[in-house]
Design a protein around this motif. Sequence first.
Motif, PDB file in Angstrom:
ATOM      1  N   THR A 115       9.900   2.690  -0.895  1.00  6.47           N
ATOM      2  CA  THR A 115      10.728   2.595   0.309  1.00  6.47           C
ATOM      3  C   THR A 115      11.569   1.318   0.284  1.00  6.47           C
ATOM      4  O   THR A 115      12.769   1.336   0.566  1.00  6.47           O
ATOM      5  CB  THR A 115       9.845   2.610   1.566  1.00  6.47           C
ATOM      6  OG1 THR A 115       9.058   3.801   1.580  1.00  6.47           O
ATOM      7  CG2 THR A 115      10.694   2.561   2.825  1.00  6.47           C
ATOM      8  N   ARG A 165       0.860  -1.194   0.000  1.00  5.22           N
ATOM      9  CA  ARG A 165       0.000   0.000   0.000  1.00  5.22           C
ATOM     10  C   ARG A 165       0.891   1.237   0.000  1.00  5.22           C
ATOM     11  O   ARG A 165       2.072   1.191   0.341  1.00  5.22           O
ATOM     12  CB  ARG A 165      -0.919   0.028   1.219  1.00  5.22           C
ATOM     13  CG  ARG A 165      -0.206  -0.025   2.557  1.00  5.22           C
ATOM     14  CD  ARG A 165      -1.196  -0.122   3.717  1.00  5.22           C
ATOM     15  NE  ARG A 165      -0.533  -0.284   4.988  1.00  5.22           N
ATOM     16  CZ  ARG A 165      -0.054   0.716   5.732  1.00  5.22           C
ATOM     17  NH1 ARG A 165      -0.185   1.969   5.311  1.00  5.22           N
ATOM     18  NH2 ARG A 165       0.545   0.479   6.888  1.00  5.22           N
ATOM     19  N   GLY A 166       0.298   2.359  -0.402  1.00  5.99           N
ATOM     20  CA  GLY A 166       1.002   3.628  -0.362  1.00  5.99           C
ATOM     21  C   GLY A 166       2.293   3.596  -1.171  1.00  5.99           C
ATOM     22  O   GLY A 166       2.336   3.098  -2.291  1.00  5.99           O
ATOM     23  N   THR A 167       3.353   4.119  -0.577  1.00  8.59           N
ATOM     24  CA  THR A 167       4.653   4.194  -1.255  1.00  8.59           C
ATOM     25  C   THR A 167       5.627   3.128  -0.741  1.00  8.59           C
ATOM     26  O   THR A 167       6.837   3.297  -0.813  1.00  8.59           O
ATOM     27  CB  THR A 167       5.273   5.589  -1.041  1.00  8.59           C
ATOM     28  OG1 THR A 167       5.453   5.802   0.377  1.00  8.59           O
ATOM     29  CG2 THR A 167       4.392   6.679  -1.625  1.00  8.59           C
TER      30      THR A 167
END
Length: 527
Positions: free
Chosen positions: A205, A199-201
């Motif tokens: 990362t 999910r997200g970034t």
Amino acid sequence: MDLATIELFEGIGPDALRQVYSRASHRQFPAGSVICREDEPGNSMFIIEHGSAVVTVAGERVRRLRAGDVIGEIAVLTGEPRSATVRAVLPTDVIELHRDALSAVLAQTPQLLANLTRVLSRRLATAHDQQVASRRGEAVGLALSESLLASLKSVTAACEAASPKPVAFLDGGPLESTLTQLDRALSESAFVFVPVELRGTVLQTLDAHMDRVVAVVRDEAEAKAAGVGRGTDADVVVLDPDDEAKVAWLGRHLTRTKVGLALGAGGAKGFAHVGAVAVLQEAGYAFDAVAGSSIGAVVGACLAMGMAAPEIDATLRTRFSEETVKAVFNLSFSGTSTGYETMKTMTSELAGGRSFADLDLPLTVMTVDLATRQPVPITDGSLADALLAGTALAGLFPPFQRGDQRLVDGLALVPVPTDSARSLGADVVVSVNLMSRDTLAAWPGDEPLPPEPAGKQRLLETMLEVMDLAQLDASVRHAAKADVAVTPRFGPCSWRDFHLADRFLAAGREAMQDMLPALQGVARPQP
């Protein structure tokens, strides 16, 4: 950082290490900045104290560097331009040692020169820097979609079942805190997995910290919703968690233990392939790719169609009956075989109208183009056409015409297609070479045969014997590229001795059984 823990400075006394420190400068590189650039003069070398960097050659990422890794030691010694670009991924602290300072230390510390020589020898011996890989594991970011988080336990079990090397799964809560455990875990395990929710970034990362990132989703819609593929090199795997075979495959994929077979040319000796396959299947190995030349392509096609060893055995005995073999190897007055139509019918019946897309496994049928004099691995299109081209033995059958290509048996250039098996995605390749100088004077239990009387040997046997001899070294060389190379030992025989099927099969079983421990050392079976 304690320099004594770095391979380059092993065995160096504390006084010499203090001298290194005194002559070195400490530098800091922000994330994204270049530490050194490809083709620039190599006037200094660097030692990473903290942080992480990536090595790229011609724009392609080659490997990840972490604390303790050394950069530029080859260029600083040889005076050649730097061979790669190194860029900091995280804020990175390095120790820089210039050529003059290094020369002064080398003059007073012979052990350092010995260490450098050892490191350089290993670097030149392998482009993949196997020494680094053996000293530290691979960090793998494992991003699972929300619907697959409950499957992490089965994925973990699949990884542990597939890898003979230690694996570790870090689960320390928030990603940032988990990453602090990474360096220590990498010194203890061959693979360290950092599982997180997709999910997200999170992919970006992970990409900044991991050697490899794998995103696991239930379907393409989940991948699209999670933005997989935007700005990262993440590998995407679609997983049905209820499909045990797919979960087992994912375990092999994550631990780099997918097994591929490279099956060599050799006519009737191809029954040895069946014996080798039988041993592997009985041991519990699953195959993830297969490549074959000549009879190896026929056996490989049977495997790719989903056959087990007993079915392949029965299929070959049916297809290569006494009548069929007589027709296939019957020479006309012109010296070519009159059995081309027989071979065409046989390959067509074996393929059963399938294309490569219909197969259970990725398959390569190795051929050679007489027009370009280059190997042509066939991986798509009609299976029957590929097999007809792949068994068109030069001098026996006419070349198979495919567009401008005139294709013949892969024996001509690639008797054992090891590289092709690897290019299909196999991590561990097992080759079976049917041509070797290590032959038996007699089959077990038999008396040695007397020499063939002069003038009694048929033209075909002579031609096949000469072809075998001409390609012997090439066959051994190509087979040796495999992780596990298997070479059955045969008694007196020729390529057309299909009546010796039982003996060929037994020789293949024995040879594979002998090499089974070597394979178990790099990839575990999954019964």
